[in-house]
Scaffold this motif. Structure first.
Motif, PDB file in Angstrom:
ATOM      1  N   LEU A  30      -0.642 -19.085 -35.289  1.00  0.00           N
ATOM      2  CA  LEU A  30       0.718 -19.523 -35.635  1.00  0.00           C
ATOM      3  C   LEU A  30       0.832 -21.038 -35.428  1.00  0.00           C
ATOM      4  O   LEU A  30       1.353 -21.765 -36.280  1.00  0.00           O
ATOM      5  CB  LEU A  30       1.745 -18.790 -34.759  1.00  0.00           C
ATOM      6  N   ALA A  31       0.297 -21.512 -34.278  1.00  0.00           N
ATOM      7  CA  ALA A  31       0.356 -22.949 -33.979  1.00  0.00           C
ATOM      8  C   ALA A  31      -0.406 -23.749 -35.029  1.00  0.00           C
ATOM      9  O   ALA A  31       0.074 -24.800 -35.485  1.00  0.00           O
ATOM     10  CB  ALA A  31      -0.212 -23.217 -32.592  1.00  0.00           C
ATOM     11  N   VAL A  34       1.756 -23.893 -38.128  1.00  0.00           N
ATOM     12  CA  VAL A  34       2.943 -24.744 -37.945  1.00  0.00           C
ATOM     13  C   VAL A  34       2.521 -26.216 -37.991  1.00  0.00           C
ATOM     14  O   VAL A  34       3.158 -27.042 -38.654  1.00  0.00           O
ATOM     15  CB  VAL A  34       3.671 -24.401 -36.623  1.00  0.00           C
ATOM     16  N   LEU A  35       1.431 -26.544 -37.299  1.00  0.00           N
ATOM     17  CA  LEU A  35       0.958 -27.941 -37.307  1.00  0.00           C
ATOM     18  C   LEU A  35       0.605 -28.386 -38.723  1.00  0.00           C
ATOM     19  O   LEU A  35       0.969 -29.484 -39.143  1.00  0.00           O
ATOM     20  CB  LEU A  35      -0.280 -28.088 -36.410  1.00  0.00           C
ATOM     21  N   ARG A  38       3.448 -29.275 -40.961  1.00  0.00           N
ATOM     22  CA  ARG A  38       4.121 -30.550 -40.686  1.00  0.00           C
ATOM     23  C   ARG A  38       3.259 -31.755 -41.048  1.00  0.00           C
ATOM     24  O   ARG A  38       3.692 -32.889 -40.930  1.00  0.00           O
ATOM     25  CB  ARG A  38       4.493 -30.632 -39.211  1.00  0.00           C
ATOM     26  N   ASN A  39       2.002 -31.485 -41.412  1.00  0.00           N
ATOM     27  CA  ASN A  39       1.084 -32.568 -41.764  1.00  0.00           C
ATOM     28  C   ASN A  39       0.357 -32.192 -43.047  1.00  0.00           C
ATOM     29  O   ASN A  39       0.194 -31.013 -43.348  1.00  0.00           O
ATOM     30  CB  ASN A  39       0.053 -32.775 -40.644  1.00  0.00           C
ATOM     31  N   MET A  42      -5.246 -31.879 -41.182  1.00  0.00           N
ATOM     32  CA  MET A  42      -5.653 -32.179 -39.802  1.00  0.00           C
ATOM     33  C   MET A  42      -7.128 -31.836 -39.647  1.00  0.00           C
ATOM     34  O   MET A  42      -7.631 -30.903 -40.267  1.00  0.00           O
ATOM     35  CB  MET A  42      -4.826 -31.367 -38.804  1.00  0.00           C
TER      36      MET A  42
ATOM     37  N   VAL B  14       3.973 -22.913 -29.087  1.00  0.00           N
ATOM     38  CA  VAL B  14       3.850 -23.644 -30.354  1.00  0.00           C
ATOM     39  C   VAL B  14       4.682 -24.935 -30.294  1.00  0.00           C
ATOM     40  O   VAL B  14       4.219 -26.004 -30.692  1.00  0.00           O
ATOM     41  CB  VAL B  14       4.285 -22.760 -31.555  1.00  0.00           C
ATOM     42  N   GLY B  78      -7.358 -37.856 -36.926  1.00  0.00           N
ATOM     43  CA  GLY B  78      -7.482 -36.588 -37.654  1.00  0.00           C
ATOM     44  C   GLY B  78      -6.160 -35.901 -37.930  1.00  0.00           C
ATOM     45  O   GLY B  78      -6.078 -34.676 -37.873  1.00  0.00           O
ATOM     46  N   LEU B  80      -3.098 -36.385 -40.796  1.00  0.00           N
ATOM     47  CA  LEU B  80      -2.532 -37.140 -41.921  1.00  0.00           C
ATOM     48  C   LEU B  80      -1.186 -36.559 -42.332  1.00  0.00           C
ATOM     49  O   LEU B  80      -1.075 -35.352 -42.543  1.00  0.00           O
ATOM     50  CB  LEU B  80      -3.469 -37.079 -43.125  1.00  0.00           C
ATOM     51  N   SER B  81      -0.189 -37.425 -42.425  1.00  0.00           N
ATOM     52  CA  SER B  81       1.128 -36.959 -42.842  1.00  0.00           C
ATOM     53  C   SER B  81       1.800 -38.020 -43.708  1.00  0.00           C
ATOM     54  O   SER B  81       2.190 -39.078 -43.212  1.00  0.00           O
ATOM     55  CB  SER B  81       2.001 -36.650 -41.616  1.00  0.00           C
TER      56      SER B  81
END
Lengths: 115, 189
Positions: A30-31, A34-35, A38-39, A42, B14, B78, B80-81
Motif C-alpha cells: 500500500l505504501a 501511495v508513494l 504522489r511521484n 521512484m 503509510v 531517486g 521524480l515528481s
C-alpha cells in the motif's frame, strides 16, 4: 428457521472489507503504491530507504505489484551502476483509488459504530 | 487485533512514510541564493546603479539554475515528481512576476523612488519565502521572517543596512540548507 440474509441486509462493514484490494492489504505494498501515486517515478533504492525493507522483501512486493500490472519498471545505468525506476500504472492507480475509497468507507462506518 | 484497528495502524505507517518522502531542496540551491542575496543586497550600498541589471539577469538565471539543481537532486535521490517541480515553478515564477510588475512604480510612474521600491521588493521576496515555507519547504519560513526583520531594521540603519541584511539572510540560508542536508536522504546510487 432464521431468515436468509440478502445482499441489502449484509452488514456494511463486511461489505467494506470485501471491497478492499487483496494485493494492497499489505501495508508495504500500500505504501509503495501511495508513494508512486504522489511521484512520477521512484528508484528501488529510494523505496527501500523510505520503507526500511530488505532488498529481498521489497523486491518480492514490487514483483507482485508488477505481475498484477499495478506498477511498471524500467532500468537505466548511472555511472555504470543499474538504477531501477518504478511508476504506478493506470491499473494500479485505479486499484489504489478504489482501495482507498473502501478504506475511507470502513473508517467512517467503524467510527459511526463506535459513536 | 481487529481488522479496522489494523487498517488504522497501516494508514499511520503509510502516512509516516509519505511524510519522510517529502524532502527539501538540495544544499546547492540554498548556497546559490545565499551568494545571490549577498551580492545583490550589497550592491544597493556599494553600486546602486547595478542593482537592477544584476537582478534582471541574475534572478531568472538563478531560477533556471535552481530548477536544474532540483531536477538533478531528484534524480540522485531517486524520486521524480513533475507536480512538485511545477509547484515550485508557479510559486517562484509568481514572485518574479510580482517584482517585475512593481518596477514601473519607480521607473515609469515615479510614484515611489528607487530606495522605497527596493524595500517593497524586499517585502515581496520576504512574503514569498515565508509562504514557500508554509506550503513548500518548512525552513524557508524562517528565512522569510528573517527578511521581514531585515526590512524593518532598514528603517533604523543609516549606512550599510542592505549589506548587513544580505549577510544575515545569506547566513540564514546557509544554516537552513545545512540543516536540510543533514535531515535529507543520502544520494541514490
Amino acid at each position: 428457521m432464521a431468515p436468509r440474509r440478502t445482499d441489502s441486509s449484509r452488514p456494511p462493514i463486511r461489505e467494506g472489507l470485501e471491497g478492499l484490494d487483496r494485493l494492497l492489504e499489505h501495508r508495504a505494498r500500500l505504501a509503495i503504491c501511495v508513494l508512486l501515486s504522489r511521484n512520477d517515478a521512484m528508484s528501488f533504492r529510494r523505496l527501500k530507504e523510505l520503507l526500511e525493507e530488505t532488498d529481498g522483501s521489497l523486491g518480492a512486493h514490487l514483483m507482485k505489484l508488477e505481475t498484477e500490472g499495478y506498477v511498471t519498471s524500467r532500468k537505466e545505468f548511472r555511472e555504470r551502476k543499474p538504477v531501477t525506476w518504478y511508476a504506478l500504472s493506470r491499473r494500479g492507480r485505479e486499484a489504489l483509488e478504489s482501495h482507498m475509497g473502501s478504506l475511507a468507507r470502513l473508517i467512517r462506518l467503524s467510527s459511526g459504530a463506535r459513536g | 487485533m481487529s481488522k479496522t484497528r489494523r487498517i488504522h495502524d497501516d494508514l499511520e505507517y503509510v502516512g509516516g512514510i509519505v511524510r519522510r518522502s517529502e524532502g527539501g531542496s538540495p544544499f546547492s540551491i540554498y548556497l546559490l541564493w545565499a551568494l545571490m542575496v549577498l551580492v545583490g543586497f550589497s550592491l544597493v550600498d556599494f553600486a546602486p546603479r547595478r542593482v537592477g541589471i544584476f537582478w534582471l539577469v541574475g534572478g531568472p538565471l538563478g531560477g533556471a539554475a535552481s530548477a536544474w539543481l532540483g531536477y538533478r537532486h531528484s534524480r540522485r535521490i531517486g524520486q521524480l515528481s513533475r507536480e512538485e517541480g511545477f509547484r515550485h515553478l508557479w510559486h517562484w515564477g509568481g514572485m518574479m512576476t510580482a517584482i517585475l510588475l512593481a518596477v514601473p512604480l519607480a521607473h515609469v510612474s515615479g510614484a515611489v523612488d528607487w530606495s522605497a521600491l527596493s524595500r517593497v521588493i524586499l517585502l515581496i521576496i520576504a512574503l514569498s519565502y515565508f509562504l514557500a515555507g508554509v506550503h513548500l519547504e518548512r525552513p524557508l519560513r524562517w528565512i522569510g521572517a528573517l527578511m521581514m526583520a531585515g526590512y524593518a531594521a532598514l528603517f533604523f540603519m543609516t549606512s550599510y543596512g542592505w549589506t548587513l541584511v544580505g549577510i544575515l539572510v545569506a547566513t540564514g540560508l546557509i544554516v537552513s540548507g545545512s540543516l536540510e542536508r543533514h535531515r535529507g536522504a543520502p544520494a541514490d546510487r
